[in-house]
Design an enzyme around this catalytic site. Structure first.
Site, mmCIF file in Angstrom:
data_model
loop_
_atom_site.group_PDB
_atom_site.id
_atom_site.type_symbol
_atom_site.label_atom_id
_atom_site.label_comp_id
_atom_site.label_asym_id
_atom_site.label_seq_id
_atom_site.Cartn_x
_atom_site.Cartn_y
_atom_site.Cartn_z
ATOM 1 N N GLU A 189 -14.728 16.684 -56.260
ATOM 2 C CA GLU A 189 -16.035 17.571 -56.855
ATOM 3 C C GLU A 189 -17.624 17.264 -56.284
ATOM 4 O O GLU A 189 -18.210 17.953 -56.642
ATOM 5 C CB GLU A 189 -15.933 16.877 -58.285
ATOM 6 N N GLY A 192 -31.012 7.660 -48.930
ATOM 7 C CA GLY A 192 -29.144 7.818 -48.755
ATOM 8 C C GLY A 192 -29.404 9.429 -49.024
ATOM 9 O O GLY A 192 -27.969 9.638 -49.572
ATOM 10 N N GLY A 250 -27.573 11.416 -52.473
ATOM 11 C CA GLY A 250 -27.247 9.735 -53.282
ATOM 12 C C GLY A 250 -26.659 9.248 -53.382
ATOM 13 O O GLY A 250 -25.726 9.564 -53.720
ATOM 14 N N THR A 299 -15.794 9.215 -45.783
ATOM 15 C CA THR A 299 -16.296 8.685 -43.752
ATOM 16 C C THR A 299 -17.719 10.278 -43.455
ATOM 17 O O THR A 299 -17.314 11.192 -44.982
ATOM 18 C CB THR A 299 -14.905 8.909 -43.499
ATOM 19 N N PHE A 345 -17.159 2.789 -46.537
ATOM 20 C CA PHE A 345 -17.538 2.079 -47.402
ATOM 21 C C PHE A 345 -19.335 1.919 -46.337
ATOM 22 O O PHE A 345 -19.781 0.944 -46.899
ATOM 23 C CB PHE A 345 -17.302 0.856 -47.081
ATOM 24 N N LYS A 374 -17.607 17.416 -47.347
ATOM 25 C CA LYS A 374 -17.648 18.015 -47.102
ATOM 26 C C LYS A 374 -15.877 18.498 -45.644
ATOM 27 O O LYS A 374 -15.823 20.035 -46.176
ATOM 28 C CB LYS A 374 -18.302 18.579 -47.039
ATOM 29 N N VAL A 429 -19.777 19.945 -53.649
ATOM 30 C CA VAL A 429 -20.552 20.540 -53.790
ATOM 31 C C VAL A 429 -21.514 19.983 -55.090
ATOM 32 O O VAL A 429 -20.954 19.572 -55.569
ATOM 33 C CB VAL A 429 -20.747 21.821 -54.325
ATOM 34 N N LYS A 448 -20.310 23.526 -47.293
ATOM 35 C CA LYS A 448 -20.946 23.888 -49.083
ATOM 36 C C LYS A 448 -20.678 25.471 -49.763
ATOM 37 O O LYS A 448 -19.667 25.302 -50.902
ATOM 38 C CB LYS A 448 -22.026 23.408 -50.307
ATOM 39 N N GLU A 453 -27.775 13.755 -44.123
ATOM 40 C CA GLU A 453 -26.278 13.173 -43.936
ATOM 41 C C GLU A 453 -26.751 12.434 -41.575
ATOM 42 O O GLU A 453 -27.251 11.594 -42.133
ATOM 43 C CB GLU A 453 -25.402 14.527 -42.746
HETATM 44 N N1 HSE Z 1 -26.877 15.896 -46.738
HETATM 45 C C1 HSE Z 1 -26.818 15.617 -47.952
HETATM 46 C C2 HSE Z 1 -28.100 16.598 -49.440
HETATM 47 C C3 HSE Z 1 -25.950 15.380 -48.814
HETATM 48 O O1 HSE Z 1 -28.520 15.724 -48.895
HETATM 49 O O2 HSE Z 1 -26.949 17.556 -49.799
HETATM 50 C C4 HSE Z 1 -24.879 16.098 -50.483
HETATM 51 O O3 HSE Z 1 -23.829 16.734 -50.019
#
Ligand code: HSE
Length: 339
Positions: free
Chosen positions: A149, A206, A321, A96, A10, A125, A152, A224, A209
């Site tokens: 979805e 946000g 985000g 998570t 969460f 991912k 990526v 990815k 990672e």
């Molecule tokens: N940390 C990743 C990015 C989040 O900046 O693209 C989205 O997968």
């Protein structure tokens, strides 16, 4: 139809999705016939709760957004595995943090939920990059769906575009910008701001990672490209098959030099074929104005699909985000349960 949802995780993305569910409750019911109810939330920081009558999701988001635990909103004594195995949930939202070394704890959560015949939707991912084929087979053998979805390009529908509208084409190459944080950093460094300051901002917004090393060292982009290679090119690439270079070695001088040549640095992700072999790499490259990726700025991502009979197809949109990634889970939910 009534859809019972269990959240495992969460954090930023989970709450982004929760907020969309709350804001669009009526629309989802009227337009798609989805009447959702959240029966469990398991987060190691914010609390592990269960309520078969439905957790007050708006309150849960408000509590966590203000740094408070959610334990007052349900019965405690639950954990993530119990939610995956034993809760009434029809679908588990696995959000998570990504772990690209071994996929855990997400991989175990997804295996448990699928084995318990629960659908899974995830933006995590690690498990998809490391074990897509195993998880897809597990979902199929249990008669449930695995939606991913958002792994990526966040909510920008890159995988769905490639799998359905582009179904039947043969991908020769996929090349693009798949990490929002690094593109945001490079864009702002070009405007004269410092790496440290912009990275902090990307964390606050946000985009980054949980451990932003994953972004700046190229691990997130590597996850990815593994997903693109294994899902779209039907390859079986592993972490060690991907050449990976991040952006940490780029200096202000490098950026200025590119600018003086009318170019800019981008962290490029690429999957391509050499004969029957599928190759993949992540590395910063200088691109010029004639390259469509030159114009992709900030947290925006883009992928150029080079196909056999349709030429090049490009998709551009938000790449990271809270709401942008939360949206991908909504798309997965509607695909599984919408009328
Ligand atoms: N940390 C990743 C990015 C989040 O900046 O693209 C989205 O997968």
């Amino acid at each position: 139809m009534e859809v019972k949802i269990g959240f495992i995780g969460f954090g930023t993305v989970g709450r982004g999705f929760a907020e969309i569910l709350v804001n669009k409750k009526e629309y989802l019911s009227e337009r798609y016939g989805i009447e959702w109810k959240v029966v469990a939330i398991a987060d190691p920081v914010w609390g592990m709760i269960h309520n078969p009558d439905g957790i007050d999701l708006k309150k849960a988001v408000e509590l966590v957004d203000s740094g408070q635990k959610i334990e007052s909103l349900g019965e405690t004594g639950w954990d993530s595995i119990k939610v995956a195995r034993e809760s009434e949930a029809d679908v588990i939202v696995e959000v998570t943090p990504t772990n690209i070394k071994n996929g855990e704890p997400g991989l175990t959560h997804i295996r448990e939920a699928l084995s318990a015949k629960k659908h899974v939707i995830t933006t995590n991912k690690g498990p998809i990059a490391l074990a897509y084929k195993e998880l897809k087979a597990l979902a199929d053998s249990n008669g449930v769906k695995l939606g991913f979805e958002g792994t990526v390009l966040a909510g920008t529908p890159a995988l769905n575009l490639a799998r359905w509208p582009l179904g039947g084409v043969y991908f020769e190459e996929v090349r693009g910008i798949v990490n929002g944080t690094t593109n945001y950093i490079l864009t702002n460094m070009e405007a004269g701001r410092s790496y440290e300051e912009v990275l902090k901002e990307a964390q606050k917004l946000g985009y980054a990672e949980a451990d932003p090393t994953a972004d700046v060292e190229g691990f997130d982009a590597m996850a990815k490209v593994l997903i693109l290679a294994n899902v779209l090119f039907d390859a079986n690439l592993k972490v060690d098959d991907v050449e990976r270079v991040g952006i940490t070695h780029l200096t202000v001088e490098d950026i200025e030099k590119a600018k003086s040549e009318g170019k800019r640095w981008k962290l490029l992700a690429k999957v391509w074929r050499e004969g029957d072999v599928v190759k993949a790499k992540v590395s910063p490259e200088m691109v010029g104005k004639n390259d469509p990726l030159f114009h992709i700025m900030g947290v925006t991502n883009a992928l150029v699909f080079k196909t056999d009979h349709l030429g090049e197809v490009t998709i551009i949109g938000p790449g990271a985000g809270r709401t942008a990634t939360g949206h991908a889970l909504l798309a997965d939910l509607i695909e599984i349960f919408g009328r």
